[in-house]
Design an enzyme around this catalytic site. Structure first.
Site, PDB file in Angstrom:
ATOM      1  N   ASP A 176       0.835  -1.199   0.000  1.00  0.00           N
ATOM      2  CA  ASP A 176       0.000   0.000   0.000  1.00  0.00           C
ATOM      3  C   ASP A 176       0.874   1.255   0.000  1.00  0.00           C
ATOM      4  O   ASP A 176       1.084   1.878   1.039  1.00  0.00           O
ATOM      5  CB  ASP A 176      -0.918  -0.029   1.221  1.00  0.00           C
ATOM      6  CG  ASP A 176      -1.914   1.113   1.242  1.00  0.00           C
ATOM      7  OD1 ASP A 176      -2.209   1.663   0.165  1.00  0.00           O
ATOM      8  OD2 ASP A 176      -2.401   1.454   2.341  1.00  0.00           O
ATOM      9  N   LYS A 198       0.329   3.814  -2.412  1.00  0.00           N
ATOM     10  CA  LYS A 198      -0.499   4.922  -2.912  1.00  0.00           C
ATOM     11  C   LYS A 198       0.275   5.807  -3.896  1.00  0.00           C
ATOM     12  O   LYS A 198       0.390   7.019  -3.706  1.00  0.00           O
ATOM     13  CB  LYS A 198      -1.036   5.757  -1.750  1.00  0.00           C
ATOM     14  CG  LYS A 198      -1.853   4.977  -0.725  1.00  0.00           C
ATOM     15  CD  LYS A 198      -2.336   5.896   0.393  1.00  0.00           C
ATOM     16  CE  LYS A 198      -3.163   5.154   1.413  1.00  0.00           C
ATOM     17  NZ  LYS A 198      -2.356   4.247   2.261  1.00  0.00           N
ATOM     18  N   ASP A 222       1.957  10.195  -9.242  1.00  0.00           N
ATOM     19  CA  ASP A 222       3.002  10.926  -9.956  1.00  0.00           C
ATOM     20  C   ASP A 222       2.591  11.002 -11.424  1.00  0.00           C
ATOM     21  O   ASP A 222       1.484  10.592 -11.786  1.00  0.00           O
ATOM     22  CB  ASP A 222       4.355  10.230  -9.780  1.00  0.00           C
ATOM     23  CG  ASP A 222       5.524  11.211  -9.784  1.00  0.00           C
ATOM     24  OD1 ASP A 222       5.575  12.062 -10.699  1.00  0.00           O
ATOM     25  OD2 ASP A 222       6.388  11.123  -8.886  1.00  0.00           O
ATOM     26  N   ILE A 223       3.476  11.481 -12.270  1.00  0.00           N
ATOM     27  CA  ILE A 223       3.145  11.530 -13.692  1.00  0.00           C
ATOM     28  C   ILE A 223       3.046  10.101 -14.230  1.00  0.00           C
ATOM     29  O   ILE A 223       3.657   9.179 -13.682  1.00  0.00           O
ATOM     30  CB  ILE A 223       4.174  12.357 -14.484  1.00  0.00           C
ATOM     31  CG1 ILE A 223       5.569  11.717 -14.415  1.00  0.00           C
ATOM     32  CG2 ILE A 223       4.211  13.798 -13.973  1.00  0.00           C
ATOM     33  CD1 ILE A 223       6.581  12.394 -15.316  1.00  0.00           C
ATOM     34  N   PRO A 224       2.265   9.885 -15.287  1.00  0.00           N
ATOM     35  CA  PRO A 224       2.023   8.522 -15.770  1.00  0.00           C
ATOM     36  C   PRO A 224       3.280   7.700 -16.039  1.00  0.00           C
ATOM     37  O   PRO A 224       3.349   6.528 -15.641  1.00  0.00           O
ATOM     38  CB  PRO A 224       1.208   8.753 -17.049  1.00  0.00           C
ATOM     39  CG  PRO A 224       0.451  10.013 -16.779  1.00  0.00           C
ATOM     40  CD  PRO A 224       1.408  10.873 -16.009  1.00  0.00           C
ATOM     41  N   THR A 268       6.258   7.864 -14.732  1.00  0.00           N
ATOM     42  CA  THR A 268       6.912   7.487 -13.480  1.00  0.00           C
ATOM     43  C   THR A 268       6.150   6.374 -12.778  1.00  0.00           C
ATOM     44  O   THR A 268       6.742   5.415 -12.271  1.00  0.00           O
ATOM     45  CB  THR A 268       7.041   8.716 -12.558  1.00  0.00           C
ATOM     46  OG1 THR A 268       7.858   9.695 -13.199  1.00  0.00           O
ATOM     47  CG2 THR A 268       7.667   8.339 -11.224  1.00  0.00           C
ATOM     48  N   THR A 309      -9.957   7.383   4.741  1.00  0.00           N
ATOM     49  CA  THR A 309     -10.988   7.245   5.775  1.00  0.00           C
ATOM     50  C   THR A 309     -10.754   8.192   6.948  1.00  0.00           C
ATOM     51  O   THR A 309     -11.597   8.294   7.833  1.00  0.00           O
ATOM     52  CB  THR A 309     -11.080   5.796   6.288  1.00  0.00           C
ATOM     53  OG1 THR A 309      -9.787   5.358   6.700  1.00  0.00           O
ATOM     54  CG2 THR A 309     -11.615   4.866   5.215  1.00  0.00           C
ATOM     55  N   ARG A 332     -13.086  -1.567  12.741  1.00  0.00           N
ATOM     56  CA  ARG A 332     -12.846  -1.683  14.176  1.00  0.00           C
ATOM     57  C   ARG A 332     -13.895  -2.609  14.790  1.00  0.00           C
ATOM     58  O   ARG A 332     -15.095  -2.416  14.561  1.00  0.00           O
ATOM     59  CB  ARG A 332     -12.942  -0.310  14.854  1.00  0.00           C
ATOM     60  CG  ARG A 332     -11.851   0.682  14.443  1.00  0.00           C
ATOM     61  CD  ARG A 332     -10.518   0.279  15.031  1.00  0.00           C
ATOM     62  NE  ARG A 332      -9.489   1.263  14.766  1.00  0.00           N
ATOM     63  CZ  ARG A 332      -8.699   1.267  13.705  1.00  0.00           C
ATOM     64  NH1 ARG A 332      -8.868   0.346  12.766  1.00  0.00           N
ATOM     65  NH2 ARG A 332      -7.750   2.172  13.565  1.00  0.00           N
TER      66      ARG A 332
END
Length: 230
Positions: free
Chosen positions: A61, A63, A66-68, A70, A117, A179
């Protein structure tokens, strides 16, 4: 298709902590774990290789945003780690999402982060200057992810039904902020219990501190797994 195991967020920074936690589980218990920024940036690709060598599934994970070009190149590198799932930020746009899919290929699951979230509607409007509702923003990002041929999105469980109504059949919803009833919600703003997430149609759930910081992590995991299974 619903993943029967809750994904455990490995919120550690050292190999030793991670190994000590995983060693609590019987060798035959194959887990699905999430490696986030803290652990990956501290330990690098070797932590992924080590966990994969034990037979566990890995959700990386990071996330990416950046530019496509990269993102495409970065995903091609991550593909070599034999990860099972990866994330990109939907805010990067459809072209970036398409590039991520090209780089990662068709094997691993690729999902887009919509709104975190920890983000409230007031924060979204004030900090991001997005003047729609939080749900409308999430749906917009979800439709972009589907257009780019991603497998699904990360979203709050409260948004799952609406997302599935505007995306193709089989579009996956992964829900963090889970939770168990009565536990501390920490910094999450939009949370649900495993049972609620199951009933509302989440395909994956991610659970961190209620398992990793429990007095008996194995028992906590099994209880959450049972509640998630129904």
């Amino acid at each position: 298709m619903k993943e029967e195991r809750p994904i455990i967020a490995l919120d550690f920074s050292s190999f030793e902590e991670t190994k000590a936690f995983l060693d609590l589980f019987p060798a035959e218990e194959k887990l699905y774990v999430k490696i986030g920024m803290e652990l990956y940036y501290a330990q690098g690709p070797d932590i992924v290789r080590s966990i994969k060598s034990l037979g566990h599934n890995v959700f990386l994970d990071l996330k990416l945003h950046d530019i496509p070009n990269t993102v495409r190149a970065a995903m091609a590198v991550l593909k070599e780690l034999d990860i099972d799932m990866a994330t990109v930020h939907a805010a990067g746009g459809v072209e970036m999402l398409k590039a991520a899919r090209e780089g990662l290929g068709q094997g691993p699951t690729l999902i887009a982060v919509t709104q975190l979230t920890s983000t409230s509607e007031d924060q979204m409007r004030g900090d991001q200057n997005i003047q729609t509702s939080l749900l409308e923003s999430v749906l917009h990002y979800s439709k972009g992810a589907a257009k780019a041929q991603l497998d699904g999105v990360v979203c709050s469980a409260q948004e799952v039904e609406a997302i599935k109504a505007v995306t193709p059949t089989g579009f996956t919803c992964l829900t963090p902020g889970i939770r168990p009833k009565g536990s501390n919600i920490g910094d999450q703003k939009r949370v649900m219990t495993p049972n609620q997430a199951r009933r509302i149609g989440s395909d994956y759930i991610v659970v961190g501190r209620p398992i990793t910081q429990a007095k008996d992590p194995v028992a906590a995991y099994q209880a959450i797994k049972a509640e998630w299974a129904g």
